[in-house]
Design a protein around this motif. Sequence first.
Motif, short mmCIF file in Angstrom:
data_model
loop_
_atom_site.label_atom_id
_atom_site.label_comp_id
_atom_site.label_asym_id
_atom_site.label_seq_id
_atom_site.Cartn_x
_atom_site.Cartn_y
_atom_site.Cartn_z
N GLN A 23 6.25 16.93 7.80
CA GLN A 23 4.96 17.06 7.42
C GLN A 23 5.20 15.66 6.06
OE1 GLN A 23 1.09 18.42 5.72
NE2 GLN A 23 1.10 18.03 8.02
N ILE A 24 5.00 14.72 5.81
CA ILE A 24 4.94 13.72 4.83
C ILE A 24 4.17 13.79 4.19
CG2 ILE A 24 5.27 11.72 3.87
CD1 ILE A 24 7.43 11.05 6.49
N SER A 53 8.90 23.20 1.19
CA SER A 53 8.24 22.31 0.72
C SER A 53 8.95 21.97 -0.04
CB SER A 53 6.77 23.26 0.33
OG SER A 53 5.76 23.74 1.12
N SER A 54 8.98 20.71 -0.36
CA SER A 54 9.81 20.41 -1.28
C SER A 54 9.11 19.78 -2.55
CB SER A 54 10.77 18.44 -0.59
OG SER A 54 9.21 17.63 -0.88
N GLN A 109 12.71 3.29 1.50
CA GLN A 109 13.13 3.92 0.23
C GLN A 109 13.49 5.29 0.51
OE1 GLN A 109 9.74 3.84 -2.70
NE2 GLN A 109 9.41 1.93 -2.12
N ARG A 110 14.65 5.69 0.16
CA ARG A 110 15.31 7.33 1.16
C ARG A 110 15.11 7.69 -0.55
NH1 ARG A 110 22.22 5.98 0.44
NH2 ARG A 110 21.75 7.41 1.14
N PHE A 111 14.89 9.49 -0.09
CA PHE A 111 14.73 10.65 -0.16
C PHE A 111 15.33 11.29 -0.42
CE2 PHE A 111 10.53 7.61 -0.34
CZ PHE A 111 9.97 7.50 -1.33
N LYS A 112 16.09 11.99 -0.72
CA LYS A 112 17.04 12.72 -0.54
C LYS A 112 16.93 13.87 -1.08
CE LYS A 112 22.36 13.95 -0.62
NZ LYS A 112 23.66 12.83 -1.17
N LEU A 113 17.04 15.57 -0.50
CA LEU A 113 16.60 16.86 -0.76
C LEU A 113 17.47 16.58 -1.57
CD1 LEU A 113 14.97 17.81 3.00
CD2 LEU A 113 13.93 17.31 0.86
N PRO A 114 17.24 17.96 -2.21
CA PRO A 114 18.03 18.60 -3.52
C PRO A 114 19.30 18.87 -2.98
CG PRO A 114 16.13 19.11 -3.55
CD PRO A 114 15.76 18.52 -2.45
N TYR A 140 1.31 -1.28 -0.20
CA TYR A 140 0.08 -0.31 0.15
C TYR A 140 0.93 1.04 0.15
CZ TYR A 140 -4.04 -2.68 1.22
OH TYR A 140 -4.98 -3.99 0.84
N SER A 141 1.38 1.78 -1.18
CA SER A 141 2.62 2.84 -1.26
C SER A 141 2.14 3.65 -1.77
CB SER A 141 3.92 2.58 -2.21
OG SER A 141 3.34 1.83 -3.26
N ALA A 142 2.40 5.17 -1.86
CA ALA A 142 1.56 6.52 -2.74
C ALA A 142 2.66 6.23 -3.86
CB ALA A 142 2.24 7.58 -2.30
N LYS A 143 1.88 6.22 -4.94
CA LYS A 143 3.07 6.99 -6.37
C LYS A 143 3.53 8.19 -5.77
CE LYS A 143 2.05 8.16 -11.04
NZ LYS A 143 0.93 8.69 -12.32
N SER A 144 3.59 8.97 -5.50
CA SER A 144 4.77 10.03 -4.84
C SER A 144 4.66 10.79 -3.20
CB SER A 144 4.72 10.62 -5.73
OG SER A 144 3.42 11.39 -5.85
N VAL A 145 5.75 11.28 -3.05
CA VAL A 145 5.81 11.74 -1.90
C VAL A 145 5.81 13.49 -2.38
CG1 VAL A 145 5.87 9.39 -0.25
CG2 VAL A 145 7.64 10.80 -1.48
#
Length: 317
Positions: free
Chosen positions: A258-259, A229-230, A242-247, A192-197
């Motif tokens: 907040q996610i 806000s990213s 899963q890794r989400f590295k900020l720019p 049950y993942s999201a398509k994007s975050v």
Amino acid sequence: MKNGDDFLNLLPPDLSMKIFTSYEDPSDLVRISAVSRSWRHFVIKNGLCKHLSLRMFPQLSRVDHVHELCGPAKGHAGVGAGASNFMEWETLEREHRVYAFLAQQCSLLAVGDCISKAIVASSTDNPEESIDNTLEPRYSVARQASYWSSKGQSNPAVPETLTYKLVADLCVVKEIRIRPFQAYFHFGYPIYSAKSVRFRLGQIKCSPDNHVDESSQDSCNDKFSWTYSSEEFEMAQENRLQRFKLPEPILCIGGILQIELLSRVQSCEIDGLFYFGVSHVQVLGRPLSPAFDIRLHEPCEKFVLVVQSYSQAALPE
């Protein structure tokens, strides 16, 4: 240089500024200010450490002023200097110390998990599927799956949010990690993942009656003020962290993350509704407490940056 001439006295001020502002390492500016009295005067007078800090973290533009609870003995502005000149120079020296120390500490590589506690989810399907479960790194506890689940929606475009308190009101955030939930007790083992975050950083709005109820199922977005806000990050429908590295590293002022989960991709065969599920969340960064603290101003648009200690021991390992 052969005759001991100082190039600051030979070049136009704007060219000297261009040379000195080309440095990107705060340690370089500290070393430059130790070369000579004229170089130190130039660095402090032009606020180069503050300039570099604002370049690294635009969020610092909200600083109203800086304050030291500790610091060196008061210096002297110079013989014959007036009281106003003395106060102005003292302010510039204080900003130089504070911003140089802040930029140096923000640039250190050591990072760790910065989440202190879960605050609220925009919805929760059942009480045992609480957002608190996302702080548990293990996939199951006492033979029970540990996860958060949203309420089901017939429209997969309905988003959800997970809001957390970080370990300090001043944190450098570099990366967020999320593990979607895979339901092994459902047919086909769906994920049950999201398509994007998307991620937001900020603070609780300043108000005496602005209490965030951690048991509420409301999103409470009106109770928070976001300073960053990213972009949207694609999420894979895979059971892994899963890794989400900020720019670039972001300075979180206020200690709230907040996610936002966007676009549901998995429906439940039991009721046909679409759900989000998250097993674990990590926030990698560096808290700047207890060396630094902030004092928010009403109505929270500005804040005071406070140095509580210049000691390296006052910073976390």
